[in-house]
Write an enzyme that holds these catalytic residues in place. Structure first.
Site, short mmCIF file in Angstrom:
data_model
loop_
_atom_site.label_atom_id
_atom_site.label_comp_id
_atom_site.label_asym_id
_atom_site.label_seq_id
_atom_site.Cartn_x
_atom_site.Cartn_y
_atom_site.Cartn_z
CG ASP A 94 34.32 -6.46 63.85
OD1 ASP A 94 34.88 -7.26 64.63
OD2 ASP A 94 33.88 -5.34 64.23
NE ARG A 121 42.90 5.77 85.06
CZ ARG A 121 41.70 5.80 84.35
NH1 ARG A 121 41.03 4.74 84.26
NH2 ARG A 121 40.79 6.76 84.09
CG HIS A 139 34.74 3.72 77.35
ND1 HIS A 139 34.11 4.11 76.24
CD2 HIS A 139 35.98 3.99 77.30
CE1 HIS A 139 35.37 3.88 75.22
NE2 HIS A 139 36.21 3.95 76.07
CE1 TYR A 190 43.33 3.85 71.03
CE2 TYR A 190 43.36 5.60 72.41
CZ TYR A 190 42.64 4.99 71.27
OH TYR A 190 41.79 5.48 70.78
CG ASP A 229 42.65 -9.33 61.78
OD1 ASP A 229 43.56 -8.28 61.35
OD2 ASP A 229 42.85 -9.49 63.03
CG PHE A 272 38.49 15.18 73.40
CD1 PHE A 272 39.21 15.81 74.17
CD2 PHE A 272 38.34 15.23 71.89
CE1 PHE A 272 40.20 16.50 73.45
CE2 PHE A 272 39.45 16.23 71.30
CZ PHE A 272 40.48 16.91 72.36
CG PHE A 316 34.26 2.73 63.15
CD1 PHE A 316 34.24 3.93 63.87
CD2 PHE A 316 33.80 2.63 61.94
CE1 PHE A 316 33.57 5.01 63.39
CE2 PHE A 316 32.90 3.41 61.34
CZ PHE A 316 33.02 4.83 62.22
CB ALA A 317 39.20 -2.42 62.92
#
Length: 324
Positions: free
Chosen positions: A31, A281, A188, A140, A50, A168, A72-73
């Site tokens: 990470d 948005r 979030h 994204y 990285d 989701f 998960f990066a």
């Protein structure tokens, strides 16, 4: 197995590491700490690197036996991806390609990819299954879709077998209270609502009050972080059993509106949560709910936490520990 978790200092990655360790796997984390936290890494072996740095990743693969990679990066902020798309394509797409090239060089054949429902764009129907057209409406989602397409080509050319898991709304926290969600900035809904409950913010904004839903606010499918982790465990078992590469949508299969989340959080916390209505948005669909029946049937995966109040309760226990 010897498993490298890329992005293992972040929200989902750190919970994944905890479960892998519980199940007896040898776990390493890589990470760059641009979004993650060193104190969230629960395994002994950590590389602050990285994934785009091929020289550094090559050294890791040359010095350590690795059977599988969990990824998960990615950067995840939709709004930022619109204002700074190059950041998202560079990290999410090009960075992943650099990692995959090293995997191929060292004949590592198993790859579990953290994908997203954002690859589908505005839904044509709901709940959304894997056959839904893929038409992302922001960089994204586009950056993740490009990786999924890349994985299909790398499978055909190099035998790199993968499972893409399309989340989701990941939510909640480790039920034991050891880990939780701490994005900076936080985007979030559930942690934002709980920050208003704890007094860390004055109120939360509800973006739009006139959607075609029961109460006019957006409806989303929230899935507990531990249920997500369990899907990854099922996915690696699926690949090890010799099954072909695949992609699965993950969710609870039912949606909750923004106002319903606020009401549930008030019930869990016993606090009144102030909110204000703001403008819609760009690109926010009215309803996003997953059809996870393929994951249920093929992986044998089911969700343990279907009551959103349980998800909020675990997140609230984490929020009450602030500062972490």
């Amino acid at each position: 197995m010897n498993i490298l978790v890329v992005g293992g200092a972040g929200y989902i990655g750190s919970h994944m590491v905890k479960q892998l360790l519980k199940d007896g796997h040898h776990v390493m984390v890589m990470d760059n700490l641009s979004k993650g936290y060193r104190d969230a890494v629960l395994c002994k072996t950590f590389f602050e690197i990285d994934m785009a740095d091929q020289a550094a990743t090559t050294k890791i693969f040359s010095e350590n036996p690795i059977d599988a990679v969990f990824h998960f990066a990615s950067f995840i902020e939709v709004g930022e991806s619109i204002s700074n798309p190059e950041k998202y394509f560079k990290n999410n797409t090009e960075g992943t390609q650099a990692l995959l090239e090293v995997m191929i060089q060292f004949h590592v054949k198993y790859f579990i990819f953290s994908s997203t429902a954002a690859i589908f764009g505005s839904p044509n129907y709901s709940p959304i299954d894997e056959r839904h057209p893929k038409s992302p409406i922001n960089p994204y989602g586009h950056s993740k879709l490009l990786v999924e397409e890349m994985l299909e080509r790398f499978d055909s050319a190099h035998g790199l077998r993968f499972v893409s898991l399309r989340y989701f709304n990941a939510a909640g926290a480790d039920p034991e209270g050891e880990l939780g969600e701490r994005h900076n900035p936080e985007t979030h809904l559930i942690p934002l609502v709980l920050q208003a409950a704890s007094g860390r913010r004055d109120s939360i904004s509800i973006f739009g009050s006139d959607y075609d839903t029961l109460d006019g606010t957006c409806v989303r499918d929230y899935i507990h972080i531990n249920d997500l982790v369990e899907a990854h465990m099922k996915a690696i078992t699926y690949l090890r059993q010799g099954h072909p590469s695949a992609a699965f949508n993950l969710g609870n299969g039912k949606g909750f509106s923004v106002k319903q989340i606020i009401e549930a959080a008030e019930e869990v916390t016993g606090k009144k949560i102030p909110f204000i209505f703001d403008e819609r948005r760009i690109g926010d669909p009215s309803i996003l709910v997953a059809d996870a029946s393929l994951a249920n049937d093929v992986l044998g995966w089911t969700t343990e936490y279907q009551d959103v109040r349980d998800i909020i309760k675990h997140a609230w226990n984490w929020e009450k520990k602030y500062p972490w």
